[in-house]
Write an enzyme that holds these catalytic residues in place. Sequence first.
Site, PDB file in Angstrom:
ATOM      1  N   ASP A   1       1.973   1.713  -1.853  1.00  0.00           N
ATOM      2  CA  ASP A   1       1.958   2.584  -0.671  1.00  0.00           C
ATOM      3  C   ASP A   1       1.882   4.027  -1.149  1.00  0.00           C
ATOM      4  O   ASP A   1       1.384   4.291  -2.235  1.00  0.00           O
ATOM      5  CB  ASP A   1       3.183   2.316   0.205  1.00  0.00           C
ATOM      6  N   ASP A   2       2.371   4.976  -0.351  1.00  0.00           N
ATOM      7  CA  ASP A   2       2.304   6.376  -0.765  1.00  0.00           C
ATOM      8  C   ASP A   2       3.046   6.575  -2.091  1.00  0.00           C
ATOM      9  O   ASP A   2       4.169   6.095  -2.264  1.00  0.00           O
ATOM     10  CB  ASP A   2       2.943   7.281   0.293  1.00  0.00           C
TER      11      ASP A   2
ATOM     12  N   GLY B   1      -2.297   3.127  -5.053  1.00  0.00           N
ATOM     13  CA  GLY B   1      -1.360   3.477  -3.997  1.00  0.00           C
ATOM     14  C   GLY B   1      -2.110   4.092  -2.836  1.00  0.00           C
ATOM     15  O   GLY B   1      -3.321   3.904  -2.688  1.00  0.00           O
ATOM     16  N   HIS B   2      -1.399   4.838  -2.008  1.00  0.00           N
ATOM     17  CA  HIS B   2      -2.002   5.446  -0.821  1.00  0.00           C
ATOM     18  C   HIS B   2      -2.070   6.967  -0.922  1.00  0.00           C
ATOM     19  O   HIS B   2      -2.335   7.636   0.068  1.00  0.00           O
ATOM     20  CB  HIS B   2      -1.240   5.038   0.436  1.00  0.00           C
ATOM     21  N   GLY B   3      -1.777   7.529  -2.099  1.00  0.00           N
ATOM     22  CA  GLY B   3      -1.873   8.967  -2.263  1.00  0.00           C
ATOM     23  C   GLY B   3      -0.554   9.679  -2.047  1.00  0.00           C
ATOM     24  O   GLY B   3       0.526   9.077  -2.096  1.00  0.00           O
TER      25      GLY B   3
END
Length: 398
Positions: A217-218, A239-241
């Site tokens: 995730d983030d 991940g999501h940044g």
Amino acid sequence: MKATCFWMLTAILVVQGNQAADFNVKKYGAKADGKSDDSKAIENAWKDACKSTNVMSNVVIPKGSYMVGPMKFQGPCIARQITIQADQVKFVAPSDPSKFKSQNAWVVFQNINGLNLIGASFDGQGEIAWSINDCAKTGKCNSLPINLSFNKITNSVIRGITSLDSKLFHMNVLNCKNVTFQHTTIRAPDESLNTDGIHIGRSNGVNITDADIKTGDDCVSLGDGSQQVNIEKVTCGPGHGIAIGSLGKYNKEEPVIGIRVKNCTISNTMNGVRIKTWPASPSAGIARDLHFDNIVMNNVSTPILIDQKYCPYNQCKAEIPSRVKISNVSFKNIRGTSANKVAVKLACSEGNPCQGVELSNINLAYTGNNGTATSECANVKPKLIGHLFPPACQLSST
């Protein structure tokens, strides 16, 4: 002569009082065999260190593998500074999520001033938890334990720690002030759900530097009340940044002010740097003074994103504009490659258009074979400076 001896004795006692007292967990019964539950031994060593009248206390954890269940390091403490020295130490959590019904985190640090946590690897053994995570169906994502909870921690340094395979978030930083994370390593597979690396909320003066985060995730996320946060030299991906938000889901959220992200590298992630707010916000919110500078993107989907219609799992009314006001935002010196054609997307609220958004020296190339990188804008008139590729939107649209 008697007066001289009295003052010499007083000086010796003062020096002794300022010396650090050591509390070795082995003396409290910790076995470090990777099988026995060492939770109570470590907690008991902490309790004695916490109530020590010495100015400084050290909880000494010799190298080895420690199986520990839910564990809490509770303050406030009499000692003004406590160091948990845990180099070459691995903590291993129970793999069964049902072992955590008593608390929503595996290891909790709470209400402590002057904490130094040095070294240590925390293995959350999250694989079973990921398989039963039904967040996408229910929208309820808080039923699984996070690896590390830092709650009401002040004037503290967390250095050289590793978080592995957390069942949910790796680290949750809540109600903290003046806390620095240095040389942090976070690891979980890309497919692990809701395993945010470091989540910050309602905290002031948090610094993250030299972090290497690979998760599902983030890499870093900032919730409401995050203020004066500096994020630097973070390597993120998969991940999501790195994300500000999501914001605006709940009533009476606190403002997000003064976020600086710089000198980071983001690779093979779902997003790059983004600000996300929910539509249909129950109350007005504020997100301002948000700055992203000198970021390298490697094959990132949507490297630059403002999304004020953030609505995961379709559990909101996306047609109702977000009430979170975004202002004074800058994206500077961002370069690399985008996995999507839309490399820059500024989708602001129709009811609360973004103000004071700046794009400066952007160079993002599309990695696909069909066409070149583009940008999209809605409800924003960005200030454009320097070289910009893809060409940025100059007029807002709805």
